[in-house]
Scaffold this motif. Sequence first.
Motif, PDB file in Angstrom:
ATOM      1  N   LEU A  86       0.819  -1.207   0.000  1.00 31.15           N
ATOM      2  CA  LEU A  86       0.000   0.000   0.000  1.00 31.15           C
ATOM      3  C   LEU A  86       0.854   1.259   0.000  1.00 31.15           C
ATOM      4  O   LEU A  86       0.498   2.264  -0.610  1.00 31.15           O
ATOM      5  N   GLU A 184      -8.089   1.428   1.474  1.00 28.50           N
ATOM      6  CA  GLU A 184      -8.954   1.000   0.381  1.00 28.50           C
ATOM      7  C   GLU A 184     -10.412   1.234   0.752  1.00 28.50           C
ATOM      8  O   GLU A 184     -10.819   1.059   1.907  1.00 28.50           O
ATOM      9  N   ASP A 211     -11.814   4.440 -10.033  1.00 31.25           N
ATOM     10  CA  ASP A 211     -10.353   4.499 -10.146  1.00 31.25           C
ATOM     11  C   ASP A 211      -9.901   5.806 -10.800  1.00 31.25           C
ATOM     12  O   ASP A 211      -8.874   6.379 -10.410  1.00 31.25           O
ATOM     13  N   LYS A 214     -10.121   8.462  -8.077  1.00 29.99           N
ATOM     14  CA  LYS A 214      -9.107   8.270  -7.044  1.00 29.99           C
ATOM     15  C   LYS A 214      -7.744   8.771  -7.512  1.00 29.99           C
ATOM     16  O   LYS A 214      -6.957   9.290  -6.727  1.00 29.99           O
TER      17      LYS A 214
END
Length: 328
Positions: A86, A184, A211, A214
Amino acid sequence: MEAENMEFCFADYVRLFQPCYLEYQNHVKVINDLLWFYVMQANINGKTGDALDIDKPTASYLINRKRNLPRVLRTALKNKDATDELLIKSFNERIMPNLDSNKIENLVNELWKIIEPCEFVSSQNKELLSSFLIEKKYTDFLAISLKFTLNITNKKTDSLKADDEIENKIQNKIPSQKNKIPYEIQENENLYITAIVDAISEKDSHAYSLDELKNDQKYGKKLERHRNEFYSAESVRRVARDIFDENEDPFDELQDELMDGIYYTVNKDYNNGYERLTSSLEQAAQVAIESNPLIKETDVVSMKAKQGLCHTLVNDKKLDGWTNDKYI
């Protein structure tokens, strides 16, 4: 800046990193960019409710090696959600696009010059970084080497003990009710997140995917803010469950009172759903709710939590969403 006479610590990492931006950024901006992932993992919030920024005086202490990094950030390394995967993903999405691609390889090589002889980096970790270097995985190298600096003395002293002054300064800005915000997006966020995506899509006449939003520089930050609002409201819901009788539901009543306060704002005519959403959030912040037990008996209902109630109304299906087709 060359690595000669530099040490592998956070301050010198920043000094090498700063010139690699496509556009000039001062060290305050660079430090906040680099620390963002761990600030979010540590749930550090500033007085406005946004993710905490390291201010100019603190940044100066850090860059001049007069302070170590706050313990709360180093502790975030132990957070099971703060995985290397991450961290690298965050680094790739938020930082790498802002760097001059022609300078990245030199940056990595200069960092390696100060990492290789550093006694505070284990042989195993050096092997890991060396493999990234050989395979030209520069994002991985930069992200993981940054992680290693968090547990290396930044202050010009032999001690890693956090300075009490800066430690208290940071800790005092952490709300008593910490909002655990997963990196997430979770399944239980689907309804209000979808409503936000639809509202922005209507605004720009483009069917965005989640996506896309983001990873968008502008909308990505707005989405982070909306998630912060949502989790602030959810923390209020948890308090309601924890301290009130099971036959009472002050959170449900709080939602209804907030809905009454934004009803006419929601039902106005707007050019698009995102205008309706932002106007509703502005109004929610101003709604005065005095009789609810969560207001009278606790101090957990912040302005941000009231804004987050707008998202919980969508999530709980008390609002259909924000786009104009819902309000014909």
